[in-house]
Design a protein around this motif. Structure first.
Motif, PDB file in Angstrom:
ATOM      1  N   LEU A 180      -4.985   1.782   5.073  1.00  0.00           N
ATOM      2  CA  LEU A 180      -5.541   1.548   3.739  1.00  0.00           C
ATOM      3  C   LEU A 180      -5.185   0.153   3.237  1.00  0.00           C
ATOM      4  CD1 LEU A 180      -4.827   5.032   2.153  1.00  0.00           C
ATOM      5  CD2 LEU A 180      -7.089   4.036   2.507  1.00  0.00           C
ATOM      6  N   GLY A 181      -3.949  -0.264   3.510  1.00  0.00           N
ATOM      7  CA  GLY A 181      -3.540  -1.606   3.113  1.00  0.00           C
ATOM      8  C   GLY A 181      -4.342  -2.679   3.834  1.00  0.00           C
ATOM      9  N   LEU A 182      -4.557  -2.488   5.133  1.00  0.00           N
ATOM     10  CA  LEU A 182      -5.374  -3.447   5.877  1.00  0.00           C
ATOM     11  C   LEU A 182      -6.805  -3.461   5.358  1.00  0.00           C
ATOM     12  CD1 LEU A 182      -4.088  -2.879   9.529  1.00  0.00           C
ATOM     13  CD2 LEU A 182      -3.611  -4.837   8.041  1.00  0.00           C
ATOM     14  N   ASP A 183      -7.327  -2.286   4.972  1.00  0.00           N
ATOM     15  CA  ASP A 183      -8.647  -2.246   4.330  1.00  0.00           C
ATOM     16  C   ASP A 183      -8.639  -3.075   3.053  1.00  0.00           C
ATOM     17  OD1 ASP A 183      -9.500  -0.440   6.282  1.00  0.00           O
ATOM     18  OD2 ASP A 183      -9.196   1.322   5.005  1.00  0.00           O
ATOM     19  N   ASP A 184      -7.593  -2.919   2.245  1.00  0.00           N
ATOM     20  CA  ASP A 184      -7.508  -3.625   0.965  1.00  0.00           C
ATOM     21  C   ASP A 184      -7.529  -5.136   1.138  1.00  0.00           C
ATOM     22  OD1 ASP A 184      -7.368  -1.264  -0.482  1.00  0.00           O
ATOM     23  OD2 ASP A 184      -5.181  -1.281  -0.651  1.00  0.00           O
TER      24      ASP A 184
ATOM     25  N   VAL B  40      -3.099  10.752   4.666  1.00  0.00           N
ATOM     26  CA  VAL B  40      -3.458  11.713   5.702  1.00  0.00           C
ATOM     27  C   VAL B  40      -4.916  11.516   6.113  1.00  0.00           C
ATOM     28  CG1 VAL B  40      -3.718  14.165   6.226  1.00  0.00           C
ATOM     29  CG2 VAL B  40      -1.721  13.361   4.951  1.00  0.00           C
ATOM     30  N   LEU B  41      -5.792  11.353   5.130  1.00  0.00           N
ATOM     31  CA  LEU B  41      -7.202  11.154   5.434  1.00  0.00           C
ATOM     32  C   LEU B  41      -7.422   9.900   6.277  1.00  0.00           C
ATOM     33  CD1 LEU B  41     -10.218  11.575   5.242  1.00  0.00           C
ATOM     34  CD2 LEU B  41     -10.159  10.666   2.907  1.00  0.00           C
ATOM     35  N   ARG B  42      -6.864   8.778   5.826  1.00  0.00           N
ATOM     36  CA  ARG B  42      -7.122   7.515   6.535  1.00  0.00           C
ATOM     37  C   ARG B  42      -6.489   7.518   7.922  1.00  0.00           C
ATOM     38  NH1 ARG B  42      -9.206   4.331   8.849  1.00  0.00           N
ATOM     39  NH2 ARG B  42      -9.705   2.143   8.376  1.00  0.00           N
ATOM     40  N   ALA B  43      -5.380   8.225   8.088  1.00  0.00           N
ATOM     41  CA  ALA B  43      -4.768   8.318   9.412  1.00  0.00           C
ATOM     42  C   ALA B  43      -5.661   9.061  10.388  1.00  0.00           C
ATOM     43  CB  ALA B  43      -3.408   9.003   9.330  1.00  0.00           C
ATOM     44  N   GLY B  44      -6.525   9.922   9.885  1.00  0.00           N
ATOM     45  CA  GLY B  44      -7.329  10.762  10.745  1.00  0.00           C
ATOM     46  C   GLY B  44      -8.755  10.310  10.954  1.00  0.00           C
ATOM     47  N   VAL B  45      -9.152   9.160  10.394  1.00  0.00           N
ATOM     48  CA  VAL B  45     -10.523   8.685  10.557  1.00  0.00           C
ATOM     49  C   VAL B  45     -10.513   7.230  10.998  1.00  0.00           C
ATOM     50  CG1 VAL B  45     -11.497  10.314   8.896  1.00  0.00           C
ATOM     51  CG2 VAL B  45     -10.694   8.090   8.093  1.00  0.00           C
ATOM     52  N   ASP B  46     -11.561   6.852  11.735  1.00  0.00           N
ATOM     53  CA  ASP B  46     -11.643   5.483  12.237  1.00  0.00           C
ATOM     54  C   ASP B  46     -12.210   4.509  11.221  1.00  0.00           C
ATOM     55  OD1 ASP B  46     -10.510   5.993  14.711  1.00  0.00           O
ATOM     56  OD2 ASP B  46     -12.410   6.590  15.600  1.00  0.00           O
ATOM     57  N   GLU B  47     -12.834   5.041  10.170  1.00  0.00           N
ATOM     58  CA  GLU B  47     -13.296   4.229   9.054  1.00  0.00           C
ATOM     59  C   GLU B  47     -13.032   5.025   7.787  1.00  0.00           C
ATOM     60  OE1 GLU B  47     -17.487   3.623   8.845  1.00  0.00           O
ATOM     61  OE2 GLU B  47     -17.979   5.628   9.584  1.00  0.00           O
ATOM     62  N   PRO B  48     -12.978   4.375   6.629  1.00  0.00           N
ATOM     63  CA  PRO B  48     -12.659   5.109   5.395  1.00  0.00           C
ATOM     64  C   PRO B  48     -13.828   5.955   4.913  1.00  0.00           C
ATOM     65  CG  PRO B  48     -13.031   2.793   4.911  1.00  0.00           C
ATOM     66  CD  PRO B  48     -13.041   2.916   6.402  1.00  0.00           C
ATOM     67  N   ARG B  49     -14.151   7.006   5.675  1.00  0.00           N
ATOM     68  CA  ARG B  49     -15.268   7.902   5.349  1.00  0.00           C
ATOM     69  C   ARG B  49     -14.894   9.302   5.811  1.00  0.00           C
ATOM     70  NH1 ARG B  49     -19.501   9.860   8.571  1.00  0.00           N
ATOM     71  NH2 ARG B  49     -21.418  10.440   7.443  1.00  0.00           N
ATOM     72  N   GLY B  50     -14.871  10.231   4.862  1.00  0.00           N
ATOM     73  CA  GLY B  50     -14.563  11.604   5.211  1.00  0.00           C
ATOM     74  C   GLY B  50     -13.781  12.298   4.114  1.00  0.00           C
TER      75      GLY B  50
ATOM     76  N   SER C 277       0.869  -1.179   0.000  1.00  0.00           N
ATOM     77  CA  SER C 277       0.000   0.000   0.000  1.00  0.00           C
ATOM     78  C   SER C 277       0.900   1.221   0.000  1.00  0.00           C
ATOM     79  CB  SER C 277      -0.901  -0.007   1.238  1.00  0.00           C
ATOM     80  OG  SER C 277      -1.634   1.206   1.343  1.00  0.00           O
ATOM     81  N   ALA C 278       1.026   1.859  -1.158  1.00  0.00           N
ATOM     82  CA  ALA C 278       1.962   2.973  -1.327  1.00  0.00           C
ATOM     83  C   ALA C 278       1.201   4.264  -1.561  1.00  0.00           C
ATOM     84  CB  ALA C 278       2.911   2.698  -2.491  1.00  0.00           C
ATOM     85  N   CYS C 279       1.367   5.214  -0.673  1.00  0.00           N
ATOM     86  CA  CYS C 279       0.769   6.542  -0.797  1.00  0.00           C
ATOM     87  C   CYS C 279       1.894   7.512  -1.130  1.00  0.00           C
ATOM     88  CB  CYS C 279       0.055   6.922   0.487  1.00  0.00           C
ATOM     89  SG  CYS C 279      -1.374   5.860   0.858  1.00  0.00           S
ATOM     90  N   LEU C 280       1.873   8.041  -2.341  1.00  0.00           N
ATOM     91  CA  LEU C 280       3.049   8.715  -2.878  1.00  0.00           C
ATOM     92  C   LEU C 280       2.744  10.150  -3.288  1.00  0.00           C
ATOM     93  CD1 LEU C 280       4.275   5.822  -5.228  1.00  0.00           C
ATOM     94  CD2 LEU C 280       4.846   6.214  -2.815  1.00  0.00           C
ATOM     95  N   ALA C 281       3.639  11.048  -2.918  1.00  0.00           N
ATOM     96  CA  ALA C 281       3.562  12.417  -3.407  1.00  0.00           C
ATOM     97  C   ALA C 281       3.742  12.431  -4.913  1.00  0.00           C
ATOM     98  CB  ALA C 281       4.656  13.264  -2.753  1.00  0.00           C
ATOM     99  N   ASN C 282       3.124  13.403  -5.544  1.00  0.00           N
ATOM    100  CA  ASN C 282       3.244  13.607  -6.986  1.00  0.00           C
ATOM    101  C   ASN C 282       2.552  12.521  -7.808  1.00  0.00           C
ATOM    102  OD1 ASN C 282       5.064  15.987  -6.721  1.00  0.00           O
ATOM    103  ND2 ASN C 282       6.448  14.446  -5.859  1.00  0.00           N
ATOM    104  N   ALA C 283       1.782  11.654  -7.135  1.00  0.00           N
ATOM    105  CA  ALA C 283       0.880  10.745  -7.852  1.00  0.00           C
ATOM    106  C   ALA C 283      -0.465  11.464  -7.906  1.00  0.00           C
ATOM    107  CB  ALA C 283       0.778   9.406  -7.133  1.00  0.00           C
ATOM    108  N   ASP C 284      -0.533  12.496  -8.716  1.00  0.00           N
ATOM    109  CA  ASP C 284      -1.676  13.402  -8.677  1.00  0.00           C
ATOM    110  C   ASP C 284      -2.831  12.958  -9.566  1.00  0.00           C
ATOM    111  OD1 ASP C 284      -0.528  15.454  -6.919  1.00  0.00           O
ATOM    112  OD2 ASP C 284       0.882  15.755  -8.556  1.00  0.00           O
ATOM    113  N   LEU C 285      -2.554  12.192 -10.606  1.00  0.00           N
ATOM    114  CA  LEU C 285      -3.579  11.754 -11.547  1.00  0.00           C
ATOM    115  C   LEU C 285      -3.658  10.235 -11.551  1.00  0.00           C
ATOM    116  CD1 LEU C 285      -2.543  14.067 -14.531  1.00  0.00           C
ATOM    117  CD2 LEU C 285      -4.222  14.555 -12.742  1.00  0.00           C
ATOM    118  N   PRO C 286      -4.839   9.670 -11.847  1.00  0.00           N
ATOM    119  CA  PRO C 286      -4.940   8.203 -11.917  1.00  0.00           C
ATOM    120  C   PRO C 286      -3.924   7.565 -12.854  1.00  0.00           C
ATOM    121  CG  PRO C 286      -7.126   9.164 -11.861  1.00  0.00           C
ATOM    122  CD  PRO C 286      -6.165  10.320 -11.967  1.00  0.00           C
ATOM    123  N   VAL C 287      -3.617   8.225 -13.964  1.00  0.00           N
ATOM    124  CA  VAL C 287      -2.640   7.654 -14.896  1.00  0.00           C
ATOM    125  C   VAL C 287      -1.262   7.595 -14.251  1.00  0.00           C
ATOM    126  CG1 VAL C 287      -2.105   9.882 -15.987  1.00  0.00           C
ATOM    127  CG2 VAL C 287      -1.780   7.755 -17.269  1.00  0.00           C
ATOM    128  N   GLU C 288      -0.944   8.555 -13.389  1.00  0.00           N
ATOM    129  CA  GLU C 288       0.335   8.526 -12.676  1.00  0.00           C
ATOM    130  C   GLU C 288       0.341   7.431 -11.621  1.00  0.00           C
ATOM    131  OE1 GLU C 288       1.877  13.120 -12.837  1.00  0.00           O
ATOM    132  OE2 GLU C 288       0.141  12.678 -11.566  1.00  0.00           O
TER     133      GLU C 288
END
Length: 365
Positions: free
Chosen positions: A333-337, A137-147, A100-111
């Protein structure tokens, strides 16, 4: 327990300045961690940027008791990894590791797809999913993937997600995609107003004195010259955002107007993301996570105004500053996956930020 039997997720959070990696078990246990430099594929190219991730991955594997050269699990190098961002792993119970890789500069789905292929070719796991680092950042701050999350660091970005997998996002590549704000943008605006104040084209502002004084200079002309000739390196412009906030807090109208505008931009992005996900008028509270160095600094004028505007435009929104490290979000996110049990996420969260990053903590306004 051996690493192969327990490892479920290799989490990577790679920003412009640093990379954090965690190898996480199916039960949420952190087996090993690593840290490396920044991730900038737009500067060095995709392959060289992924090469830079390898050092942090290797450190995490060694910390987990695994040799540097071995694969973490699942399939041959380059063969088992998913090429696209939508790939889901087949479950943590089977022992195959999901990246589960969350990467800067991966701004578009094609990237994201291109980076997923490059990461997958390293054989670090049986499957790969790449997302923009704002999702961490989002998933770190919520208890479920909603927000929804808005990140304001060097630049500005916003994403949202729902438990069913739907997301909202923006291209977030600068002015050509309609963005305004971030520490770099604030510094540029502050310099513009200060220069015009000094030479008479614009209204007076304390920024004309405070910005050059930050570098030990006596005038905006001296600062313009120093920046233009490289005596003050251009990358140091980001240091001016805190100066802007200080000047605004002291009552300067120009600086305060810039801070006010940034609050409006943050709320505009958040409200649009909430609307796209059908959450703007939700009957239950909806977390709006605020992250990045500018928002995490807790400037009262900025964060207070964000809270006021959200109450006006999206009453269900509950803004809060995230305190947990983004690598936690990448791992969650990886555990969700992989369909891990909720207890695994709770254990992982307790490891990284006990009592600090539950929804409702660090509320804004």
């Amino acid at each position: 327990m051996g690493v192969n039997a327990t490892a479920a997720v290799l989490a990577v959070d790679a920003g412009n300045s640093k990379t954090d990696v965690a190898l996480v078990g199916a039960d949420g246990t952190v087996l090993g961690t690593g840290r490396g430099g920044g991730f900038q594929p737009q500067v060095v190219g995709v392959e060289a940027a992924v090469d830079a991730l390898a050092a942090a991955v290797g450190e995490a594997l060694r910390a987990a008791g695994r040799g540097e050269g071995g694969r973490v699990g699942g399939g041959p190098a380059g063969g088992g990894a998913a090429p696209g961002r939508r790939e889901r792993a087949g479950g943590g119970a089977g022992g195959a590791v999901h990246v589960s890789a969350c990467l800067a500069n991966a701004d578009l789905p094609v990237e994201e797809d291109e980076l997923a292929r490059a990461v997958g070719a390293r054989g670090w796991g049986a499957s790969v999913r790449v997302r923009n680092d704002t999702f961490a950042v989002l998933r770190a701050g919520v208890d479920e993937p909603r927000g929804v999350a808005v990140v304001c660091g060097a630049g500005i970005n916003c994403v949202g997600m729902l438990p069913d997998g739907r997301t909202a996002r923006f291209p977030a590549v600068g002015r050509i995609s309609g963005d305004w704000g971030g520490g770099w943008g604030l510094a540029e605006e502050a310099l513009w107003y200060a220069a015009r104040a000094e030479d008479g084209r614009g209204e007076p502002t304390e920024l004309a004195r405070a910005l050059p004084a930050h570098f030990g200079l006596e005038s905006m002309y001296a600062l313009i010259e120093a920046l233009h000739l490289g005596r003050v390196p251009g990358e140091r412009r980001h240091e001016l955002a805190p100066v802007l906030f200080a000047v605004g807090a002291a009552g300067d109208p120009v600086a305060r107007a810039l801070v006010e505008r940034l609050a409006g931009e943050v709320v505009a992005m958040a409200v649009v993301a909430l609307e796209r996900l059908g959450l703007r008028d939700a009957p239950d509270p909806v977390p709006v996570v605020l992250g990045g160095s500018v928002l995490a600094a807790g400037h009262p004028q900025l964060n207070g105004r964000i809270g006021e505007l959200l109450r006006e435009r999206a009453p269900a929104a509950v803004p809060r500053v995230v305190a947990a490290p983004p690598v936690l979000g990448a791992a969650l996110l990886g555990l969700d996956d992989v369909g891990a049990h909720a207890a695994a996420g709770e254990a992982l969260r307790a490891h990284y930020a006990p009592d600090r990053n539950r929804v409702g903590a660090n509320r804004v306004g």
